[in-house]
Design an enzyme around this catalytic site. Sequence first.
Site, PDB file in Angstrom:
ATOM      1  N   GLN A  33       0.864  -1.183   0.000  1.00  0.00           N
ATOM      2  CA  GLN A  33       0.000   0.000   0.000  1.00  0.00           C
ATOM      3  C   GLN A  33       0.902   1.234   0.000  1.00  0.00           C
ATOM      4  O   GLN A  33       1.893   1.282   0.728  1.00  0.00           O
ATOM      5  CB  GLN A  33      -0.838  -0.074   1.285  1.00  0.00           C
ATOM      6  CG  GLN A  33      -0.980   1.190   2.104  1.00  0.00           C
ATOM      7  CD  GLN A  33      -2.190   1.975   1.651  1.00  0.00           C
ATOM      8  OE1 GLN A  33      -3.197   1.405   1.244  1.00  0.00           O
ATOM      9  NE2 GLN A  33      -2.094   3.289   1.718  1.00  0.00           N
ATOM     10  N   THR A  34       0.553   2.237  -0.808  1.00  0.00           N
ATOM     11  CA  THR A  34       1.347   3.470  -0.742  1.00  0.00           C
ATOM     12  C   THR A  34       0.543   4.678  -1.208  1.00  0.00           C
ATOM     13  O   THR A  34      -0.379   4.550  -2.008  1.00  0.00           O
ATOM     14  CB  THR A  34       2.652   3.349  -1.575  1.00  0.00           C
ATOM     15  OG1 THR A  34       3.398   4.546  -1.434  1.00  0.00           O
ATOM     16  CG2 THR A  34       2.375   3.106  -3.049  1.00  0.00           C
ATOM     17  N   ARG A  35       0.927   5.861  -0.656  1.00  0.00           N
ATOM     18  CA  ARG A  35       0.338   7.124  -1.106  1.00  0.00           C
ATOM     19  C   ARG A  35       1.445   8.075  -1.551  1.00  0.00           C
ATOM     20  O   ARG A  35       1.222   9.258  -1.750  1.00  0.00           O
ATOM     21  CB  ARG A  35      -0.513   7.776  -0.007  1.00  0.00           C
ATOM     22  CG  ARG A  35       0.054   7.696   1.383  1.00  0.00           C
ATOM     23  CD  ARG A  35      -0.716   8.562   2.351  1.00  0.00           C
ATOM     24  NE  ARG A  35      -0.081   9.844   2.435  1.00  0.00           N
ATOM     25  CZ  ARG A  35       0.844  10.180   3.326  1.00  0.00           C
ATOM     26  NH1 ARG A  35       1.244   9.326   4.251  1.00  0.00           N
ATOM     27  NH2 ARG A  35       1.383  11.386   3.318  1.00  0.00           N
ATOM     28  N   ASN A  36       2.661   7.526  -1.669  1.00  0.00           N
ATOM     29  CA  ASN A  36       3.816   8.327  -2.082  1.00  0.00           C
ATOM     30  C   ASN A  36       4.421   7.715  -3.336  1.00  0.00           C
ATOM     31  O   ASN A  36       4.180   6.553  -3.627  1.00  0.00           O
ATOM     32  CB  ASN A  36       4.872   8.320  -0.977  1.00  0.00           C
ATOM     33  CG  ASN A  36       4.421   9.147   0.198  1.00  0.00           C
ATOM     34  OD1 ASN A  36       4.036  10.301   0.035  1.00  0.00           O
ATOM     35  ND2 ASN A  36       4.419   8.560   1.381  1.00  0.00           N
ATOM     36  N   GLY A  82       4.502  -1.207   7.041  1.00  0.00           N
ATOM     37  CA  GLY A  82       5.768  -0.503   7.286  1.00  0.00           C
ATOM     38  C   GLY A  82       5.771   0.222   8.613  1.00  0.00           C
ATOM     39  O   GLY A  82       4.850   0.095   9.423  1.00  0.00           O
ATOM     40  N   MET A  92      13.911   1.875   6.375  1.00  0.00           N
ATOM     41  CA  MET A  92      15.075   1.509   5.563  1.00  0.00           C
ATOM     42  C   MET A  92      15.934   2.753   5.374  1.00  0.00           C
ATOM     43  O   MET A  92      15.418   3.829   5.087  1.00  0.00           O
ATOM     44  CB  MET A  92      14.622   1.005   4.189  1.00  0.00           C
ATOM     45  CG  MET A  92      13.703  -0.191   4.227  1.00  0.00           C
ATOM     46  SD  MET A  92      14.562  -1.693   4.696  1.00  0.00           S
ATOM     47  CE  MET A  92      15.315  -2.129   3.145  1.00  0.00           C
ATOM     48  N   VAL A  94     -12.427  43.600 -16.231  1.00  0.00           N
ATOM     49  CA  VAL A  94     -13.224  42.518 -15.662  1.00  0.00           C
ATOM     50  C   VAL A  94     -14.687  42.914 -15.601  1.00  0.00           C
ATOM     51  O   VAL A  94     -15.574  42.130 -15.948  1.00  0.00           O
ATOM     52  CB  VAL A  94     -12.698  42.158 -14.250  1.00  0.00           C
ATOM     53  CG1 VAL A  94     -13.644  41.188 -13.560  1.00  0.00           C
ATOM     54  CG2 VAL A  94     -11.317  41.545 -14.344  1.00  0.00           C
ATOM     55  N   ILE A 106     -10.408  46.935  -6.706  1.00  0.00           N
ATOM     56  CA  ILE A 106     -10.301  47.585  -5.394  1.00  0.00           C
ATOM     57  C   ILE A 106     -10.195  46.499  -4.323  1.00  0.00           C
ATOM     58  O   ILE A 106      -9.386  46.588  -3.414  1.00  0.00           O
ATOM     59  CB  ILE A 106     -11.535  48.485  -5.129  1.00  0.00           C
ATOM     60  CG1 ILE A 106     -11.539  49.648  -6.123  1.00  0.00           C
ATOM     61  CG2 ILE A 106     -11.501  49.016  -3.696  1.00  0.00           C
ATOM     62  CD1 ILE A 106     -12.748  50.572  -5.991  1.00  0.00           C
TER      63      ILE A 106
HETATM   64  S1  PPS Z   1     -14.459  45.928  -6.464  1.00  0.00           S
HETATM   65  O1  PPS Z   1     -14.905  46.533  -5.181  1.00  0.00           O
HETATM   66  O2  PPS Z   1     -13.136  45.310  -6.315  1.00  0.00           O
HETATM   67  O3  PPS Z   1     -15.436  44.982  -6.982  1.00  0.00           O
HETATM   68  O4  PPS Z   1     -14.336  47.159  -7.487  1.00  0.00           O
HETATM   69  P1  PPS Z   1     -13.727  47.130  -8.973  1.00  0.00           P
HETATM   70  O5  PPS Z   1     -14.260  45.986  -9.749  1.00  0.00           O
HETATM   71  O6  PPS Z   1     -12.251  47.234  -8.892  1.00  0.00           O
HETATM   72  O7  PPS Z   1     -14.330  48.422  -9.618  1.00  0.00           O
HETATM   73  C1  PPS Z   1     -13.867  49.646  -9.238  1.00  0.00           C
HETATM   74  C2  PPS Z   1     -14.025  50.649 -10.370  1.00  0.00           C
HETATM   75  O8  PPS Z   1     -15.388  50.933 -10.586  1.00  0.00           O
HETATM   76  C3  PPS Z   1     -15.658  52.323 -10.475  1.00  0.00           C
HETATM   77  N1  PPS Z   1     -16.772  52.467  -9.509  1.00  0.00           N
HETATM   78  C4  PPS Z   1     -16.739  52.308  -8.176  1.00  0.00           C
HETATM   79  N2  PPS Z   1     -15.731  52.040  -7.318  1.00  0.00           N
HETATM   80  C5  PPS Z   1     -16.008  51.929  -6.017  1.00  0.00           C
HETATM   81  N3  PPS Z   1     -17.217  52.091  -5.484  1.00  0.00           N
HETATM   82  C6  PPS Z   1     -18.270  52.362  -6.292  1.00  0.00           C
HETATM   83  N4  PPS Z   1     -19.500  52.514  -5.773  1.00  0.00           N
HETATM   84  C7  PPS Z   1     -18.055  52.485  -7.698  1.00  0.00           C
HETATM   85  N5  PPS Z   1     -18.840  52.753  -8.760  1.00  0.00           N
HETATM   86  C8  PPS Z   1     -18.064  52.743  -9.858  1.00  0.00           C
HETATM   87  C9  PPS Z   1     -14.398  52.986  -9.977  1.00  0.00           C
HETATM   88  O9  PPS Z   1     -14.081  53.991 -10.894  1.00  0.00           O
HETATM   89  C10 PPS Z   1     -13.340  51.908  -9.946  1.00  0.00           C
HETATM   90  O10 PPS Z   1     -12.345  52.167 -10.921  1.00  0.00           O
HETATM   91  P2  PPS Z   1     -10.774  52.080 -10.629  1.00  0.00           P
HETATM   92  O11 PPS Z   1     -10.228  51.434 -11.850  1.00  0.00           O
HETATM   93  O12 PPS Z   1     -10.527  51.273  -9.401  1.00  0.00           O
HETATM   94  O13 PPS Z   1     -10.348  53.488 -10.492  1.00  0.00           O
END
Ligand code: PPS
Length: 570
Positions: free
Chosen positions: A196-199, A290, A332, A435, A476
Amino acid sequence: MNHLITPHGGSLVNLLVDEERRNVLRDLSLHLRSITLSERQLCDLELLMNGAFSPLRGFMTRPDYESVLDRMRLQDGAVWPMPICLDVTKVEAGRLEAGQSVALRDPEGFMLAVMHVEEVWLIDKKREAQAVYGTTDITHPAVDYLFHHTGSHYVGGRVEGLQMPLHFDFKQLRLTPLEVRATCAKLGWRRVVGFQTRNPLHRSQFEVTVRAMRQARANLLLQPVVGRTKPGDIDYYTRVRCYQAVSRHYPPNTMLLSLLPLAMRMGGPREALWHAIIRKNYGCTHFIVGRDHAGPGANLEGNPFYQPYEAQELVKQFKDEINIEIIPFEEMVYVPEKAQFIPRSEVDNDETVKTISGTVLRKLLRSGLEIPPWFTFPEVIAELRKAYPPRHKQGFTVFFTGFSGSGKSTIARVLLSQFLEIGDRPVTLLDGDIVRTHLSSELGFSKEHRDINVRRIGFVASEITKNRGIAICAPIAPYSLTRRQVRQMIEQYGGFIEVHVATPLEVCEQRDPKGIYAKARAGLIKGFTGIDDPYEVPENPDVRIDTTELTPEEAAQEVLLELQRQGYLK
Ligand code: PPS
């Protein structure tokens, strides 16, 4: 070798029903409640269904469970040291009662079996931990699992199997007890010693198996565990490639490699006895136990949970009853003067000994240092190097966090260019705005939505990191807990460098490149981070940069230097 006799003298259990019964159960399932099985429960079910857990015919009922806890025997007296129980939540338990049948499904919803419920009961977890593992210390992985990942109730009852859990990997190596017995018979093997072994198999374990084969005049069943093992173990894909390579070092046709989808508990002595019973079911006549067999390591004070030879003692005590010969092995060690591995007790006083622990091996791999050829086989080293590249070949994520306007995106863009100039890994920039356009366009800025947004970024970054790329994230990300979750997601695959862009709010507001602070102050945007929404300052970031007095290039250099210090850049 008798093909059907189990350790307890009965025939090998097979819970899979015939086609007619399968159709009846499928029709019945329309009216049944379902339980979705966890990874551990799936492993248990597979070994129940294929007979590896003979004489069990389902998940334990309370009398068997209590009897196993108290005396390592089923109610009828058969030796069985480990509870095999199906746990459910309190809510699920409330919906179940004796006499009912339930469909057992895998996470994709495939119905694998039907269980006929005989009993539902509340688990006394402390009692179980103490009885089975001899401790309630949660540094023991099985106790942690019991206290933190197990439902509040057990459901016991007979199981009828419809379909084995699906596996798409290493299919030729996944043999049932009947298939192993048939293969051994076909090869003319009458004495089979199980290992038997997990390594990965290194030279010392290889030596153990060869000595055991000689001692027992037996063939070898090399049966590595590919279900759940100890957290932090080397993934089984890598290990199986290592076993396949090492198989070629045995004389031809002397050994059989077969994978065991067992969910280990790391339960030391009781677990060793359980392993021996399972191997008897697979047709082994001998089993190697072992030093520190199935040991969970040390507790927080650094003391081992079990004594090194406790497992051997326990299994020896039951060997006649379970009808398998035990081949005990001590540690060993390598003796350079003899150029071979020998048991530690056989080392002469004037001889030197060498060993390499798992921790040291991982360090050698991480730093790209040489692994000595006496320790393992060249093919194993090559596989391990592929799976554990040194840091400068691993992926990583640079995760910026800070106020809007703090400079995150600008530094991120400088870094992106620098990484592209270096050119040794693919790079992806996941800036907040990018994003929110492509991944999170439906989300707003409530706490709930920000958390979803940041976790999505974490998920994408973890995939990039896993595939050895660089992810640069610049949200942020105002909440500590979510940042911590993202770190955990990523660190299992590579580096996570948290950069707090700590430019003070006044400076960000003064810069206000998008005019967004002015809008927030005027009350046109509600819940703006720093104005009327919180920002939890990171306590221990890898880098903290205030960009008030820095150019973006200077700020990016601080990140590059930290990456180099941590070994991610050469
Ligand atoms: S978070 O909290 O991490 O989900 O925010 P994020 O996705 O980085 O989005 C921040 C950018 O959206 C604009 N924005 C706001 N920021 C903060 N609070 C509120 N209510 C809000 N509404 C709009 C803001 O310009 C951020 O841009 P960045 O690029 O950070 O300057």
